[in-house]
Write a protein that holds these residues in place. Structure first.
Motif, short mmCIF file in Angstrom:
data_model
loop_
_atom_site.label_atom_id
_atom_site.label_comp_id
_atom_site.label_asym_id
_atom_site.label_seq_id
_atom_site.Cartn_x
_atom_site.Cartn_y
_atom_site.Cartn_z
N ILE A 93 4.97 -1.27 4.61
CA ILE A 93 5.01 -1.43 6.07
C ILE A 93 6.02 -0.46 6.67
O ILE A 93 5.75 0.23 7.65
CB ILE A 93 5.36 -2.89 6.43
N GLU A 94 7.22 -0.38 6.06
CA GLU A 94 8.23 0.57 6.53
C GLU A 94 7.72 2.01 6.41
O GLU A 94 7.94 2.83 7.30
CB GLU A 94 9.51 0.41 5.71
N ALA A 95 7.06 2.31 5.30
CA ALA A 95 6.55 3.66 5.08
C ALA A 95 5.52 4.03 6.13
O ALA A 95 5.53 5.15 6.67
CB ALA A 95 5.96 3.78 3.68
N ALA A 96 4.61 3.11 6.41
CA ALA A 96 3.57 3.38 7.41
C ALA A 96 4.20 3.68 8.77
O ALA A 96 3.79 4.63 9.46
CB ALA A 96 2.61 2.20 7.50
N MET A 97 5.21 2.91 9.16
CA MET A 97 5.85 3.13 10.45
C MET A 97 6.58 4.47 10.49
O MET A 97 6.52 5.21 11.48
CB MET A 97 6.81 1.98 10.77
N ALA A 98 7.29 4.80 9.39
CA ALA A 98 8.03 6.06 9.35
C ALA A 98 7.09 7.26 9.38
O ALA A 98 7.31 8.21 10.14
CB ALA A 98 8.91 6.10 8.10
N LEU A 99 6.03 7.22 8.57
CA LEU A 99 5.08 8.34 8.54
C LEU A 99 4.35 8.48 9.88
O LEU A 99 4.11 9.59 10.35
CB LEU A 99 4.08 8.14 7.40
N TYR A 100 4.00 7.36 10.47
CA TYR A 100 3.29 7.38 11.75
C TYR A 100 4.15 7.98 12.85
O TYR A 100 3.65 8.52 13.83
CB TYR A 100 2.87 5.96 12.13
N ASN A 101 5.48 7.90 12.64
CA ASN A 101 6.42 8.46 13.62
C ASN A 101 7.00 9.79 13.15
O ASN A 101 8.13 10.16 13.48
CB ASN A 101 7.53 7.45 13.91
N ASN A 102 6.21 10.49 12.32
CA ASN A 102 6.45 11.89 11.98
C ASN A 102 7.59 12.14 11.01
O ASN A 102 8.06 13.27 10.90
CB ASN A 102 6.66 12.74 13.25
N HIS A 103 8.04 11.13 10.29
CA HIS A 103 8.92 11.40 9.16
C HIS A 103 8.07 11.97 8.03
O HIS A 103 6.90 11.64 7.87
CB HIS A 103 9.62 10.12 8.68
N VAL A 133 -4.92 -4.12 6.00
CA VAL A 133 -5.29 -3.39 7.21
C VAL A 133 -4.74 -4.10 8.44
O VAL A 133 -4.13 -3.48 9.33
CB VAL A 133 -6.82 -3.24 7.31
N ALA A 134 -4.91 -5.41 8.51
CA ALA A 134 -4.46 -6.18 9.67
C ALA A 134 -2.94 -6.10 9.83
O ALA A 134 -2.42 -5.93 10.94
CB ALA A 134 -4.91 -7.63 9.55
N ILE A 135 -2.23 -6.23 8.71
CA ILE A 135 -0.77 -6.22 8.75
C ILE A 135 -0.24 -4.84 9.14
O ILE A 135 0.66 -4.72 9.99
CB ILE A 135 -0.20 -6.67 7.39
N LEU A 136 -0.78 -3.78 8.56
CA LEU A 136 -0.31 -2.44 8.89
C LEU A 136 -0.61 -2.11 10.35
O LEU A 136 0.24 -1.54 11.06
CB LEU A 136 -0.97 -1.40 7.98
N ARG A 137 -1.79 -2.48 10.81
CA ARG A 137 -2.12 -2.22 12.22
C ARG A 137 -1.17 -2.95 13.16
O ARG A 137 -0.66 -2.38 14.13
CB ARG A 137 -3.56 -2.64 12.51
N TRP A 154 2.77 -14.33 8.33
CA TRP A 154 3.48 -14.56 7.06
C TRP A 154 4.33 -13.34 6.69
O TRP A 154 5.47 -13.48 6.25
CB TRP A 154 2.46 -14.86 5.96
N PHE A 155 3.79 -12.14 6.89
CA PHE A 155 4.48 -10.92 6.46
C PHE A 155 5.40 -10.33 7.51
O PHE A 155 6.37 -9.65 7.16
CB PHE A 155 3.46 -9.84 6.06
N LEU A 156 5.10 -10.51 8.80
CA LEU A 156 5.82 -9.77 9.83
C LEU A 156 6.75 -10.60 10.68
O LEU A 156 7.70 -10.05 11.27
CB LEU A 156 4.81 -9.06 10.76
N ASN A 157 6.52 -11.91 10.77
CA ASN A 157 7.35 -12.70 11.67
C ASN A 157 8.68 -13.06 11.04
O ASN A 157 8.85 -13.02 9.82
CB ASN A 157 6.59 -13.95 12.12
N GLY A 158 9.63 -13.44 11.89
CA GLY A 158 11.01 -13.61 11.46
C GLY A 158 11.35 -14.98 10.92
O GLY A 158 10.50 -15.86 10.78
N LYS A 159 12.63 -15.14 10.66
CA LYS A 159 13.13 -16.36 10.01
C LYS A 159 13.01 -17.59 10.91
O LYS A 159 13.10 -18.72 10.41
CB LYS A 159 14.60 -16.17 9.61
N LEU A 163 0.77 -5.16 -0.96
CA LEU A 163 1.98 -5.41 -0.20
C LEU A 163 3.09 -5.88 -1.14
O LEU A 163 2.88 -6.03 -2.34
CB LEU A 163 1.71 -6.44 0.90
N GLU A 164 4.27 -6.11 -0.60
CA GLU A 164 5.37 -6.54 -1.44
C GLU A 164 6.40 -7.30 -0.63
O GLU A 164 6.47 -7.18 0.59
CB GLU A 164 6.03 -5.35 -2.13
N LEU A 165 7.21 -8.07 -1.35
CA LEU A 165 8.36 -8.76 -0.77
C LEU A 165 9.59 -8.32 -1.56
O LEU A 165 9.49 -7.79 -2.67
CB LEU A 165 8.21 -10.28 -0.88
#
Length: 656
Positions: free
Chosen positions: A189-199, A277-281, A539-544, A565-567
């Motif tokens: 998830i972190e990788a997808a966001m970083a790559l999508y933002n041109n890292h 797909v749903a989680i990354l989107r 389950w994967f994206l929401n907070g504590k 995915l991973e935890l």
């Protein structure tokens, strides 16, 4: 890459005017909003008050590419790395902000080589808060990372003094510290966001000698794409890798770097993994909205989502679009994640007949997907990302069907293949021999990712799991001895004890959760119901603070939710569907009110692979729960569980 917008010795910083410092920060940050400039001004004035008594170095806006964020201020004073997060104007310390500064400190501790063995003090400064308790203490991991310290602007001097009194050691060499390698291992998830933002993939991936650099694989694929485009070739690539090696990351990297609407170059990342797909989107959409907000812009969710959908698509939707439109797809490059899970001819035909009112469909999913890209008159590239031992559902074709489709229908396509695809877990077997008669077949070592990047603490976890499942006891013991110091794996009979262990291990926003086999139907007495649906996004994206999130340890994910995915920390709860015995693993399915023996080899493989998926999801460590069973419940006879627990204990896993 320049890591900080502004850096200098503390003495030089104190001699430099506020306007000059802000000018340099603005040069580094580009178009800066007035609110940001005002915040910098407040931070600078606060630090001017507390730093005249100290020597060291100061860094403003220090980059954390893995998270796509920047640390407000890093101070190097004596033997301590201070990580300062300012909340200008805030009068309280939110749990989110505490986790934020803790996450920054964890990132340095885990991924910045020069910080591995240093004291790191995360400090949250809410400038208008009343006095907080000043407590300096190490976390129970005892790795020189301190618990976050909350401070207002008046207390900051005392905080620094108390931390320096707590820490011991030589002063940190600032030039050596700053030049230290940053070797992150992001979640997908972190990788997808970083790559999508041109890292770049180099920014967010490890490059140490013990890992095969992901950039090598990315560069090899980029060269094939360029050659295919320049010479009007149709090419297919097979990239292999152990679980967690970064296959998906490679696919996302290629997809983000091969999009140029000015040059009619389009790529798409395709996956049949619906939850992924749903989680990354959703993650990318939320991230784009948040970034727009920080820039002072408003972005509607639909606007952000429509852009993301072009980048990541469900492979079945892509297939359906190509079925209804016979023209070549917009994309010349298609990357299929978990390609071995594409459907067989039988599964595809059945689905098309039942769900799509297409009775005479006579292609397997691999054959049809290749045919869609083959419609281009000039060039096309298909990249198949292949995981070993990952088939977990009926109708998944494995890699064999891709190769058979090429031989049957696409003789002119160039094939670039990982030499490791001959390994048993990829299931290609003798079919590879059929490639010998084709021209334009090349084997490239760069197309295999041999080292798990999921666990930055121990690369050999996937090997240990393979040995455990293959009943290679001595080999598993040896591998466990190599990883247990950095990557804790414990076993227990008590799920409450496991929940407590997870919470004790996690720091900051490190995510933890419970995973189980989809066949684990007799865990209901432990409040685990695999038939109770979860929303993977929550389950994967929401907070504590969200009961639907993994943090609450109430809802559980199965292999279908978590594959790909991973935890950070995982609890694997083991039911009687997969039992150890003297004769090897036994495979069972619970139907009605009793366990039935699984006889079909295909279903046995799916069940074994399900546990392979579950046992390779943790980045930092895991607890395995094998319940005691209940002598009064014939469906939970202790004999169903005891042998499995004894087997794990005999390998050497620590019992808690």
């Amino acid at each position: 890459m320049k890591r900080a917008y502004y850096s200098d010795s503390i003495s030089e910083f104190l001699r430099t005017s506020t306007d000059e410092v802000i000018g340099k920060l603005t040069q580094g940050g580009g178009d800066v909003a007035k609110a940001q400039s005002n915040a910098w001004s407040v931070q600078i004035e606060i630090l001017r008050e507390v730093l005249p008594y100290h020597k060291g170095h100061i860094y403003f806006e220090y980059s954390i590419p893995r998270m796509g964020r920047r640390i407000d201020v890093v101070l190097l004073i004596g033997p301590v790395v201070f990580v300062l997060e300012f909340k200008v104007g805030d009068d309280s310390f939110s749990a989110y902000a505490v986790d934020q500064v803790w996450d920054y400190a964890l990132d340095l501790k885990n991924f910045h080589e020069s910080s591995h063995h240093e004291f790191i003090a995360p400090v949250l400064i809410a400038t208008k808060a009343t006095e907080a308790d000043l407590v300096v203490a190490s976390t129970h991991q005892n790795d020189k990372l301190l618990f976050p310290i909350c401070s207002n602007e008046q207390m900051l001097g005392d905080v620094i003094a108390n931390v320096l009194a707590f820490a011991d050691g030589d002063a940190i060499d600032s030039s050596q510290w700053y030049s230290g390698r940053y070797c992150p291992t992001p979640t997908i998830i972190e990788a997808a966001m970083a790559l999508y933002n041109n890292h770049s993939v180099e920014d967010i991936s490890r490059s140490d000698a013990s890992a095969i650099n992901l950039s090598k694989t990315s560069h090899a694929l980029a060269e094939i794409i360029q050659r295919s485009r320049d010479n009007s070739l149709k090419s297919i690539c097979f990239v292999t890798g152990v679980p967690g090696a970064g296959k998906t990351l490679v696919g996302l990297n290629i997809a983000t770097t091969h999009i140029d609407d000015k040059d009619d170059l389009y790529s798409v990342f395709l996956s049949g993994n619906g939850p992924l797909v749903a989680i990354l989107r959703e993650a990318l959409t939320r991230d784009q909205i948040e970034r727009a907000k920080l820039d002072g812009r408003k972005m509607k969710k639909g606007e952000a989502l429509s852009e993301v959908k072009m980048f990541i698509q469900n492979v079945h939707h892509f297939r359906d679009d190509c079925l209804s439109d016979q023209n070549p797809p917009k994309e010349h490059v298609a990357l299929f994640d978990e390609a071995q899970r594409a459907w067989t001819l039988e599964q595809t035909s059945s689905f098309m007949r039942r769900k799509k009112n297409t009775p005479n469909f006579n292609h397997s999913e691999p054959e049809f997907l290749i045919s869609c890209l083959d419609r281009h008159d000039d060039w096309a590239v298909v990249v198949c990302l292949v995981g070993g031992g990952q088939e977990i559902n009926t109708g998944e074709a494995g890699i064999t069907e891709w190769i058979e489709s090429l031989n049957r229908s696409f003789p002119d396509w160039h094939v670039h293949i990982s030499p490791r695809i001959t390994d048993s877990e990829y299931g290609a077997g003798h079919i590879l021999e059929s490639l010998n008669g084709r021209s334009n077949v090349s084997y490239k070592e760069e197309l295999h990712l041999a080292v798990s990047m999921r666990s930055f603490r121990a690369e050999h976890v996937s090997l240990l799991v393979k040995q455990l499942l293959d009943l290679e006891v001595e080999a598993a013991r040896e591998t466990l001895s190599k990883i247990h110091a950095k990557y804790p794996i414990v076993i227990t009979r008590n799920i409450a004890r496991a929940r407590k262990w997870l919470k004790e291990q996690a720091r900051g926003s490190e995510r933890y959760g419970i995973v189980v086999s989809s066949q684990a139907e007799r865990l209901k007495p432990h409040a685990i119901d695999v038939k109770s649906p979860i929303d993977p996004i929550h389950w994967f994206l929401n907070g504590k603070d969200d009961v639907r999130s993994s943090y609450y340890l109430e809802d559980v994910a199965t292999e279908f939710h978590i594959q790909g995915l991973e935890l950070d920390w995982v609890c694997v709860t083991w039911d009687a569907d997969f039992r150890y015995s003297k004769n090897g693993w036994e495979h069972w399915s619970f139907v009605g009110n009793r366990w039935n023996r699984i006889r079909k080899e295909e279903r046995k493989t799916y069940l074994k692979n399900a546990y392979r998926v579950l046992l390779t999801r943790a980045r930092q460590g895991m607890v395995i729960v094998v319940p005691n069973g209940d002598p009064e419940d014939p469906t939970r006879n202790p004999l169903f569980y005891d042998a499995t627990f004894d087997y794990l204990r005999d390998i050497g896993f620590k019992v808690i």
